[in-house]
Design a protein around this motif. Structure first.
Motif, PDB file in Angstrom:
ATOM      1  N   LYS A  14       0.849  -1.194   0.000  1.00 19.95           N
ATOM      2  CA  LYS A  14       0.000   0.000   0.000  1.00 19.95           C
ATOM      3  C   LYS A  14       0.881   1.239   0.000  1.00 19.95           C
ATOM      4  CE  LYS A  14      -4.418   1.211   1.834  1.00 19.95           C
ATOM      5  NZ  LYS A  14      -5.386   0.893   2.868  1.00 19.95           N
ATOM      6  N   ARG A  15       0.611   2.111  -0.950  1.00 22.48           N
ATOM      7  CA  ARG A  15       1.354   3.363  -1.101  1.00 22.48           C
ATOM      8  C   ARG A  15       0.354   4.532  -1.091  1.00 22.48           C
ATOM      9  NH1 ARG A  15       6.602   2.826  -0.468  1.00 22.48           N
ATOM     10  NH2 ARG A  15       6.905   4.612  -1.786  1.00 22.48           N
ATOM     11  N   VAL A  33       9.245  -8.551  -2.520  1.00 24.51           N
ATOM     12  CA  VAL A  33       9.203  -8.459  -1.066  1.00 24.51           C
ATOM     13  C   VAL A  33      10.486  -7.819  -0.537  1.00 24.51           C
ATOM     14  CG1 VAL A  33       8.978  -9.759   1.084  1.00 24.51           C
ATOM     15  CG2 VAL A  33       7.633 -10.420  -0.914  1.00 24.51           C
ATOM     16  N   ALA A  34      11.622  -8.197  -1.104  1.00 24.81           N
ATOM     17  CA  ALA A  34      12.902  -7.630  -0.662  1.00 24.81           C
ATOM     18  C   ALA A  34      12.935  -6.117  -0.861  1.00 24.81           C
ATOM     19  CB  ALA A  34      14.056  -8.298  -1.404  1.00 24.81           C
ATOM     20  N   SER A  40      10.824   0.163   3.387  1.00 23.03           N
ATOM     21  CA  SER A  40      10.099   0.276   4.666  1.00 23.03           C
ATOM     22  C   SER A  40       8.587   0.244   4.509  1.00 23.03           C
ATOM     23  CB  SER A  40      10.516   1.542   5.416  1.00 23.03           C
ATOM     24  OG  SER A  40      11.890   1.524   5.685  1.00 23.03           O
ATOM     25  N   ASP A  41       8.073  -0.500   3.523  1.00 22.80           N
ATOM     26  CA  ASP A  41       6.629  -0.667   3.386  1.00 22.80           C
ATOM     27  C   ASP A  41       6.118  -1.526   4.532  1.00 22.80           C
ATOM     28  OD1 ASP A  41       6.163   0.779   0.943  1.00 22.80           O
ATOM     29  OD2 ASP A  41       7.189  -0.842  -0.106  1.00 22.80           O
ATOM     30  N   THR A  42       4.864  -1.287   4.935  1.00 18.11           N
ATOM     31  CA  THR A  42       4.324  -2.003   6.091  1.00 18.11           C
ATOM     32  C   THR A  42       3.030  -2.755   5.815  1.00 18.11           C
ATOM     33  OG1 THR A  42       3.171  -0.009   6.814  1.00 18.11           O
ATOM     34  CG2 THR A  42       5.362  -0.399   7.740  1.00 18.11           C
ATOM     35  N   VAL A  53      -1.520 -11.639   3.557  1.00 16.92           N
ATOM     36  CA  VAL A  53      -0.314 -12.463   3.533  1.00 16.92           C
ATOM     37  C   VAL A  53       0.517 -12.164   4.772  1.00 16.92           C
ATOM     38  CG1 VAL A  53      -0.183 -12.636   1.002  1.00 16.92           C
ATOM     39  CG2 VAL A  53       0.968 -10.753   2.162  1.00 16.92           C
ATOM     40  N   LYS A  54       1.366 -13.122   5.123  1.00 18.81           N
ATOM     41  CA  LYS A  54       2.301 -12.886   6.224  1.00 18.81           C
ATOM     42  C   LYS A  54       3.711 -12.859   5.667  1.00 18.81           C
ATOM     43  CE  LYS A  54       1.635 -17.689   7.562  1.00 18.81           C
ATOM     44  NZ  LYS A  54       1.182 -18.568   8.608  1.00 18.81           N
TER      45      LYS A  54
END
Length: 102
Positions: A14-15, A33-34, A40-42, A53-54
């Motif tokens: 989410k941005r 994902v990397a 620093s996406d959360t 997803v986890k």
């Protein structure tokens, strides 16, 4: 023998972007994902079914690549990226999550 894990190396994050009239609006962007962790996406969701997803494998070891997997079994069963969907032999059709992350 270790259990096989569902590993997806891309997801949506989410941005925020500036709206024409001022202020911000949220949107979802596909990222590895990397890269998402580096940025620093959360907030994360599956890029195919939009389900929760986890985040796993982010312990910082050199040989470990961060990845995500579905939180809900039902999402994995009907998502084209899901391990359970790929293993299914009943000819099921893919569908979006019943509990999408907004």
């Amino acid at each position: 023998m270790a259990a096989e894990r569902e590993k997806m190396y891309e997801c949506e994050v989410k941005r925020r972007r500036v709206k024409e009239g001022g202020g911000y609006e949220p949107f979802w962007k596909v990222k590895s994902v990397a890269t998402a962790l580096t940025d620093s996406d959360t907030e994360f969701r599956c890029k195919d079914c939009f389900g929760a997803v986890k985040l796993l494998g982010r312990n910082g070891k050199v040989t470990t690549v961060p990845y995500v997997e579905h939180k809900l079994t039902a999402d994995s069963e009907f998502c084209v990226s899901g391990l359970l969907f790929k293993k299914a032999t009943d000819g099921r059709a893919a569908k979006p999550s019943e509990h999408p992350v907004e």
